[in-house]
Design a protein around this motif. Structure first.
Motif, PDB file in Angstrom:
ATOM      1  N   PHE A 157       0.829  -1.205   0.000  1.00 33.20           N
ATOM      2  CA  PHE A 157       0.000   0.000   0.000  1.00 33.20           C
ATOM      3  C   PHE A 157       0.867   1.260   0.000  1.00 33.20           C
ATOM      4  O   PHE A 157       0.659   2.176  -0.799  1.00 33.20           O
ATOM      5  N   TYR A 158       1.862   1.321   0.888  1.00 33.64           N
ATOM      6  CA  TYR A 158       2.705   2.513   0.990  1.00 33.64           C
ATOM      7  C   TYR A 158       3.504   2.754  -0.292  1.00 33.64           C
ATOM      8  O   TYR A 158       3.541   3.859  -0.826  1.00 33.64           O
ATOM      9  N   THR A 159       4.161   1.698  -0.778  1.00 34.30           N
ATOM     10  CA  THR A 159       5.029   1.901  -1.944  1.00 34.30           C
ATOM     11  C   THR A 159       4.233   2.105  -3.226  1.00 34.30           C
ATOM     12  O   THR A 159       4.771   2.626  -4.213  1.00 34.30           O
ATOM     13  N   SER A 160       2.963   1.726  -3.240  1.00 38.55           N
ATOM     14  CA  SER A 160       2.161   1.931  -4.450  1.00 38.55           C
ATOM     15  C   SER A 160       1.993   3.409  -4.780  1.00 38.55           C
ATOM     16  O   SER A 160       1.735   3.765  -5.929  1.00 38.55           O
ATOM     17  N   PHE A 161       2.170   4.271  -3.783  1.00 37.08           N
ATOM     18  CA  PHE A 161       2.067   5.710  -4.052  1.00 37.08           C
ATOM     19  C   PHE A 161       3.211   6.190  -4.944  1.00 37.08           C
ATOM     20  O   PHE A 161       3.059   7.172  -5.670  1.00 37.08           O
ATOM     21  N   ILE A 162       4.362   5.504  -4.879  1.00 40.49           N
ATOM     22  CA  ILE A 162       5.451   5.845  -5.802  1.00 40.49           C
ATOM     23  C   ILE A 162       4.982   5.614  -7.233  1.00 40.49           C
ATOM     24  O   ILE A 162       5.248   6.406  -8.137  1.00 40.49           O
ATOM     25  N   GLN A 163       4.268   4.512  -7.449  1.00 38.27           N
ATOM     26  CA  GLN A 163       3.842   4.163  -8.801  1.00 38.27           C
ATOM     27  C   GLN A 163       2.819   5.161  -9.345  1.00 38.27           C
ATOM     28  O   GLN A 163       2.776   5.415 -10.554  1.00 38.27           O
ATOM     29  N   LEU A 467      -4.981  -0.419 -16.685  1.00 38.14           N
ATOM     30  CA  LEU A 467      -5.269  -1.338 -15.591  1.00 38.14           C
ATOM     31  C   LEU A 467      -4.274  -2.498 -15.569  1.00 38.14           C
ATOM     32  O   LEU A 467      -3.830  -2.927 -14.497  1.00 38.14           O
ATOM     33  N   LEU A 468      -3.915  -3.002 -16.744  1.00 41.94           N
ATOM     34  CA  LEU A 468      -2.897  -4.053 -16.795  1.00 41.94           C
ATOM     35  C   LEU A 468      -1.579  -3.543 -16.219  1.00 41.94           C
ATOM     36  O   LEU A 468      -0.885  -4.259 -15.482  1.00 41.94           O
ATOM     37  N   ALA A 469      -1.242  -2.293 -16.549  1.00 45.52           N
ATOM     38  CA  ALA A 469       0.002  -1.713 -16.033  1.00 45.52           C
ATOM     39  C   ALA A 469      -0.047  -1.553 -14.523  1.00 45.52           C
ATOM     40  O   ALA A 469       0.939  -1.816 -13.822  1.00 45.52           O
ATOM     41  N   THR A 470      -1.181  -1.137 -13.979  1.00 48.50           N
ATOM     42  CA  THR A 470      -1.266  -0.947 -12.529  1.00 48.50           C
ATOM     43  C   THR A 470      -1.225  -2.277 -11.792  1.00 48.50           C
ATOM     44  O   THR A 470      -0.718  -2.357 -10.668  1.00 48.50           O
ATOM     45  N   MET A 471      -1.735  -3.328 -12.413  1.00 51.24           N
ATOM     46  CA  MET A 471      -1.681  -4.643 -11.776  1.00 51.24           C
ATOM     47  C   MET A 471      -0.246  -5.127 -11.589  1.00 51.24           C
ATOM     48  O   MET A 471       0.095  -5.738 -10.573  1.00 51.24           O
ATOM     49  N   VAL A 472       0.599  -4.835 -12.568  1.00 49.28           N
ATOM     50  CA  VAL A 472       1.980  -5.327 -12.494  1.00 49.28           C
ATOM     51  C   VAL A 472       2.887  -4.313 -11.802  1.00 49.28           C
ATOM     52  O   VAL A 472       3.907  -4.688 -11.200  1.00 49.28           O
ATOM     53  N   TYR A 473       2.514  -3.032 -11.853  1.00 52.31           N
ATOM     54  CA  TYR A 473       3.384  -1.987 -11.313  1.00 52.31           C
ATOM     55  C   TYR A 473       3.060  -1.646  -9.861  1.00 52.31           C
ATOM     56  O   TYR A 473       3.953  -1.329  -9.071  1.00 52.31           O
ATOM     57  N   GLY A 474       1.777  -1.718  -9.497  1.00 51.60           N
ATOM     58  CA  GLY A 474       1.386  -1.375  -8.131  1.00 51.60           C
ATOM     59  C   GLY A 474       2.129  -2.159  -7.060  1.00 51.60           C
ATOM     60  O   GLY A 474       2.642  -1.588  -6.092  1.00 51.60           O
ATOM     61  N   PRO A 475       2.230  -3.496  -7.181  1.00 47.21           N
ATOM     62  CA  PRO A 475       2.937  -4.283  -6.151  1.00 47.21           C
ATOM     63  C   PRO A 475       4.448  -4.363  -6.348  1.00 47.21           C
ATOM     64  O   PRO A 475       5.147  -4.949  -5.507  1.00 47.21           O
TER      65      PRO A 475
END
Length: 554
Positions: A157-163, A467-475
């Protein structure tokens, strides 16, 4: 005995979580602001710094200069990753941000080719290289710094803000560019207006540096330093020992490579695709991409949060598998929605080049000296490549003069070998006009009709890419931090991240459009993204460990 989550006695009081996330993420906003800015202005940059070459080559050269910054990122990762593991996280990414920001700012004042000649593209390339080196240490520092401040169970959750900052950087860049295009006349924008977003970057740099100066060192690094547990040779330990090197390779091929191409296929490649292939005007293309990416920003945080609950691996691997099967139909749907007249023409009046393959040049000239007029095949393909027309190839016997079939019409190219220079120029010009008229009759538009662009459908398709990008980039940031031990973490995660995003992802637009120019197939470049997404899916599913419950102080 103090708990792990507590700072050692005498350590500076921890800053608020909001400040940690904001300050770390601002550098990434700046990184992506420059990244997208250069991409958005690639056409203007090609005119000012790569004058004297044909349009297709000039654009690809501009993309190569863009990619040059990516080429050196892994070297920056080694340099600044080592410093970050020895000296500390905070001071390292203060230095990287300053170098990165000043390099971007300098582009705004760099004289063009018409003023200083060949020195212009050389200096531009040097600035891109310098910026790339600095970025090599930026992302790793931000990811490590935030993750080492995050409480257990919230690192995703915290590091997803970087993305999310990647999208914020795009929104800032595209909003600036679109606004300038709307409020300036086209001539002024092309002459000097394009420089303003680069000059404005000094404001972002000043704010970001000021906020970062308020930060303290990472608590995990403070504890390691107090215990004398920091690595004295992090590069040797990270890459010279197989137990760590194999994790680096696994991170690259089992996570980052797929993330990189899926990310580029979601934001930058569609932008170039809309402009260069679908012939949508630049302002509209920028607006459509920025709108879609604004809509999907919350999903970065959602998938980061979700990865704290169910793990990083299932979310990221699902995205890779979906990308393999979705890209070709989705990009075809994108062309149909953005330029329905062209899509209809491709179906009803397909273009075929009949020529001997051995007499056809690769339609890319890195030094800009080839006019592609030495053979009849070159004359044909140079025009079609410049026009962004999709075509197929039929091989003919050696010595056959090339011809073009547009629907039912057949047009025979002039044979340069049989003509004098003066006659050749005249014959080529007449043939190009002949093809232009034939393409027009067949329904191929020179540009997308703004009234025919289905904006809602285009945005919906772009949102699927996003959405595909956020799935792989968020975590991703949390996964990379958790894969490596704290003493060599900065070095270890920075290198695979920047090889993936710098080399594999960064060269995707250049290689993709070179593949299109070489083959005539407007969808050919997608194979690049599909191949790396497939590799990551296979390697990741079979070998990537799940990490979301790991103790990152180990």
């Amino acid at each position: 005995m103090a708990r792990k989550s507590e700072a050692p006695a005498g350590a500076p009081k921890a800053r608020s979580e909001t400040l940690v996330i904001a300050a770390s993420s601002l550098g990434t906003v700046f990184e992506w602001y420059d990244f997208y800015l250069y991409g958005l202005l690639a056409s203007a940059i090609s005119v000012h710094f790569f004058a004297g070459v044909n349009e297709t080559t000039g654009f690809i050269l501009a993309l190569m200069a863009f990619a040059a910054g990516f080429a050196v990122r892994p070297f920056g990762a080694l340099v600044f990753g080592r410093v970050g593991d020895i000296v500390g996280r905070k001071n390292t990414f203060l230095v990287t941000m300053a170098i990165m920001g000043l390099s971007t700012f300098a582009v705004g004042f760099l004289p063009g080719y018409d003023s200083i000649g060949i020195a212009a593209p050389i200096i531009l390339m040097l600035l891109r290289l310098l910026q790339g080196l600095a970025i090599g240490g930026e992302y790793g520092g931000a990811a490590v710094y935030i993750a080492e401040h995050a409480p257990p169970g919230k690192r995703g959750f915290y590091t997803s803000f970087i993305q999310t900052t990647a999208m914020i950087g795009l929104i800032l860049a595209s909003t600036f560019v679109v606004s300038l295009r709307l409020f300036m006349d086209a001539e002024a924008f092309e002459a000097w207006g394009w420089r303003l977003p680069f000059i404005f970057s000094i404001v972002l740099l000043s704010v970001a540096l000021w906020i970062r100066l308020q930060l303290e060192e990472s608590p995990v690094f403070q504890r390691m330093k107090a215990a004398g547990a920091t690595s004295k040779a992090p590069l040797k330990e990270a890459f010279g020992e197989w137990r760590n090197l194999k994790i680096v390779l696994l991170a690259l091929f089992g996570a980052v490579a797929g993330q990189a191409v899926i990310g580029f296929a979601a934001h930058l490649y569609p932008l170039f695709y809309l402009e260069r292939i679908a012939r949508v005007d630049g302002a509209t293309a920028n607006f459509l991409v920025a709108t879609a990416l604004t809509i999907i920003i919350p999903s970065f945080v959602f998938f980061g949060w979700l990865s704290d609950k169910i793990g990083r691996k299932p979310i990221m691997m699902t995205a890779c598998v979906l990308a393999v099967f979705a890209y070709f139909p989705l990009y075809k749907a994108l062309v149909m929605a953005a330029n329905p007249a062209m899509a209809a023409a491709v179906e009803q009046a397909p273009v075929t080049v009949v020529a001997n393959a051995g007499e056809c040049s690769f339609q890319f000239d890195p030094i800009g000296r080839n006019k592609f007029d030495g053979t009849s095949c070159d004359v044909v393909k140079a025009y079609l490549a410049r026009s962004g027309v999709n075509y197929s190839n039929v091989d003919a016997a050696p010595g056959t003069v090339a011809s073009v079939r547009i629907g039912e019409e057949v047009h025979r190219a002039p044979d340069p070998a049989t003509l004098t220079d003066k006659a050749k120029a005249s014959a080529i010009a007449a043939f190009q006009q002949q093809l232009h008229d034939a393409l027009t009759r067949a329904g191929y538009p020179p540009a997308a009709d703004p009234a025919q662009v289905n904006k809602l459908k285009v945005i919906a398709i772009l949102c699927i890419f996003g959405l595909l990008a956020t799935m792989v980039y968020g975590p991703l940031a949390a996964l990379l931090v958790e894969l490596f031990p704290a003493r060599i973490r900065y070095s270890s995660l920075s290198l695979p991240y920047h090889i993936g995003n710098g080399w594999i992802g960064g060269f995707m637009p250049t290689i993709g459009f070179a593949m299109v120019a070489a083959t005539g197939n407007i969808y050919q470049g997608l194979w690049y993204a599909v191949a790396f997404a497939a590799i990551t899916a296979v390697v990741g599913i079979l070998f990537l460990p799940e990490t979301y419950k790991r103790d990152i102080e180990a």
